[in-house]
Design a protein around this motif. Sequence first.
Motif, PDB file in Angstrom:
ATOM      1  N   TYR A  39       0.846  -1.199   0.000  1.00  0.00           N
ATOM      2  CA  TYR A  39       0.000   0.000   0.000  1.00  0.00           C
ATOM      3  C   TYR A  39       0.879   1.246   0.000  1.00  0.00           C
ATOM      4  O   TYR A  39       2.059   1.199   0.337  1.00  0.00           O
ATOM      5  CB  TYR A  39      -0.961  -0.003   1.195  1.00  0.00           C
TER       6      TYR A  39
ATOM      7  N   GLN B  10      -3.862   3.643  -1.578  1.00  0.00           N
ATOM      8  CA  GLN B  10      -3.827   2.827  -2.793  1.00  0.00           C
ATOM      9  C   GLN B  10      -3.196   1.484  -2.451  1.00  0.00           C
ATOM     10  O   GLN B  10      -2.290   1.399  -1.619  1.00  0.00           O
ATOM     11  CB  GLN B  10      -3.005   3.496  -3.888  1.00  0.00           C
TER      12      GLN B  10
ATOM     13  N   MET C  92      -1.609  -2.165  -4.190  1.00  0.00           N
ATOM     14  CA  MET C  92      -1.119  -2.768  -5.421  1.00  0.00           C
ATOM     15  C   MET C  92      -1.536  -4.232  -5.480  1.00  0.00           C
ATOM     16  O   MET C  92      -1.349  -4.986  -4.523  1.00  0.00           O
ATOM     17  CB  MET C  92       0.396  -2.701  -5.561  1.00  0.00           C
TER      18      MET C  92
ATOM     19  N   ILE D 203      -1.126  -7.672  -8.174  1.00  0.00           N
ATOM     20  CA  ILE D 203      -0.329  -8.192  -9.277  1.00  0.00           C
ATOM     21  C   ILE D 203      -1.087  -9.355  -9.903  1.00  0.00           C
ATOM     22  O   ILE D 203      -2.024  -9.891  -9.296  1.00  0.00           O
ATOM     23  CB  ILE D 203       1.073  -8.648  -8.809  1.00  0.00           C
TER      24      ILE D 203
ATOM     25  N   TRP E 261      -5.876 -11.522 -10.388  1.00  0.00           N
ATOM     26  CA  TRP E 261      -5.313 -10.438  -9.570  1.00  0.00           C
ATOM     27  C   TRP E 261      -5.176 -10.923  -8.135  1.00  0.00           C
ATOM     28  O   TRP E 261      -6.151 -11.320  -7.501  1.00  0.00           O
ATOM     29  CB  TRP E 261      -6.192  -9.192  -9.663  1.00  0.00           C
TER      30      TRP E 261
ATOM     31  N   ALA F 162       7.066  -7.874  -7.766  1.00  0.00           N
ATOM     32  CA  ALA F 162       6.615  -6.547  -8.195  1.00  0.00           C
ATOM     33  C   ALA F 162       7.671  -5.456  -8.060  1.00  0.00           C
ATOM     34  O   ALA F 162       7.386  -4.296  -8.337  1.00  0.00           O
ATOM     35  CB  ALA F 162       5.361  -6.141  -7.402  1.00  0.00           C
TER      36      ALA F 162
ATOM     37  N   LEU G  18       8.941  -4.196  -5.352  1.00  0.00           N
ATOM     38  CA  LEU G  18       8.578  -3.281  -4.275  1.00  0.00           C
ATOM     39  C   LEU G  18       9.541  -3.358  -3.102  1.00  0.00           C
ATOM     40  O   LEU G  18       9.975  -4.439  -2.712  1.00  0.00           O
ATOM     41  CB  LEU G  18       7.163  -3.580  -3.790  1.00  0.00           C
TER      42      LEU G  18
ATOM     43  N   GLN H  30       9.477   1.495  -6.032  1.00  0.00           N
ATOM     44  CA  GLN H  30       9.370   0.342  -6.918  1.00  0.00           C
ATOM     45  C   GLN H  30      10.550   0.407  -7.884  1.00  0.00           C
ATOM     46  O   GLN H  30      10.739   1.415  -8.575  1.00  0.00           O
ATOM     47  CB  GLN H  30       8.057   0.343  -7.701  1.00  0.00           C
TER      48      GLN H  30
ATOM     49  N   CYS I 296       1.347  -5.410 -12.730  1.00  0.00           N
ATOM     50  CA  CYS I 296       1.039  -4.869 -11.418  1.00  0.00           C
ATOM     51  C   CYS I 296       0.362  -3.514 -11.598  1.00  0.00           C
ATOM     52  O   CYS I 296       0.608  -2.819 -12.581  1.00  0.00           O
ATOM     53  CB  CYS I 296       2.283  -4.761 -10.541  1.00  0.00           C
ATOM     54  N   GLN I 297      -0.512  -3.195 -10.649  1.00  0.00           N
ATOM     55  CA  GLN I 297      -1.285  -1.965 -10.782  1.00  0.00           C
ATOM     56  C   GLN I 297      -1.652  -1.404  -9.418  1.00  0.00           C
ATOM     57  O   GLN I 297      -2.062  -2.138  -8.520  1.00  0.00           O
ATOM     58  CB  GLN I 297      -2.558  -2.262 -11.573  1.00  0.00           C
ATOM     59  N   TRP I 298      -1.494  -0.072  -9.273  1.00  0.00           N
ATOM     60  CA  TRP I 298      -1.960   0.622  -8.078  1.00  0.00           C
ATOM     61  C   TRP I 298      -3.450   0.886  -8.244  1.00  0.00           C
ATOM     62  O   TRP I 298      -3.888   1.349  -9.293  1.00  0.00           O
ATOM     63  CB  TRP I 298      -1.208   1.941  -7.875  1.00  0.00           C
TER      64      TRP I 298
END
Length: 155
Positions: free
Chosen positions: A23, A32, A34, A36, A44, A69, A71, A110, A122-124
């Motif tokens: 987050y 937000q 994330m 993946i 997801w 990801a 991160l 990231q 991957c997406q926020w």
Amino acid sequence: MSSSGKSLSSVPALRQQYGALPYRLDAEQGLQIMLITSRTTRRWIIPKGWPIKGMKPSETAAREAYEEAGLEGEVSRKAVGVYVYNKRLELEDRTVPCEMRVFALQVLRQRKNWPERLQRDCQWLSPAQALALAADEGLRELIARFADRFEAGPG
């Protein structure tokens, strides 16, 4: 016999996995999360993996977030939740029940390159978007509880 009347040997053993709930706080959009995609089914999910000898569960979760990801950040020492899901074992062509212990990961950066960069998307997302996309019911419940606690503030 257990209190439910079932023989304990008839209950399938749960395998343990550790996951990270990545987050961040965006000045304009707030919280937000994330998600993946899994490598094969493209569902997801959150970064997760099997226990790693010599590593604490939270450290394993943080390592999976990096590998899957890219991160890096601050991982909680205590799990923010637990859920059970069916893990597909590709080599054995079957599924097994897994208990997922999830640790919050406040993402600080990231990386541009990471081990599984070409294997996953991957997406926020806002918590509502993450709830709509998350593949597992247990993960959706965990995200909802995390977002509610986060909005409630410290305490």
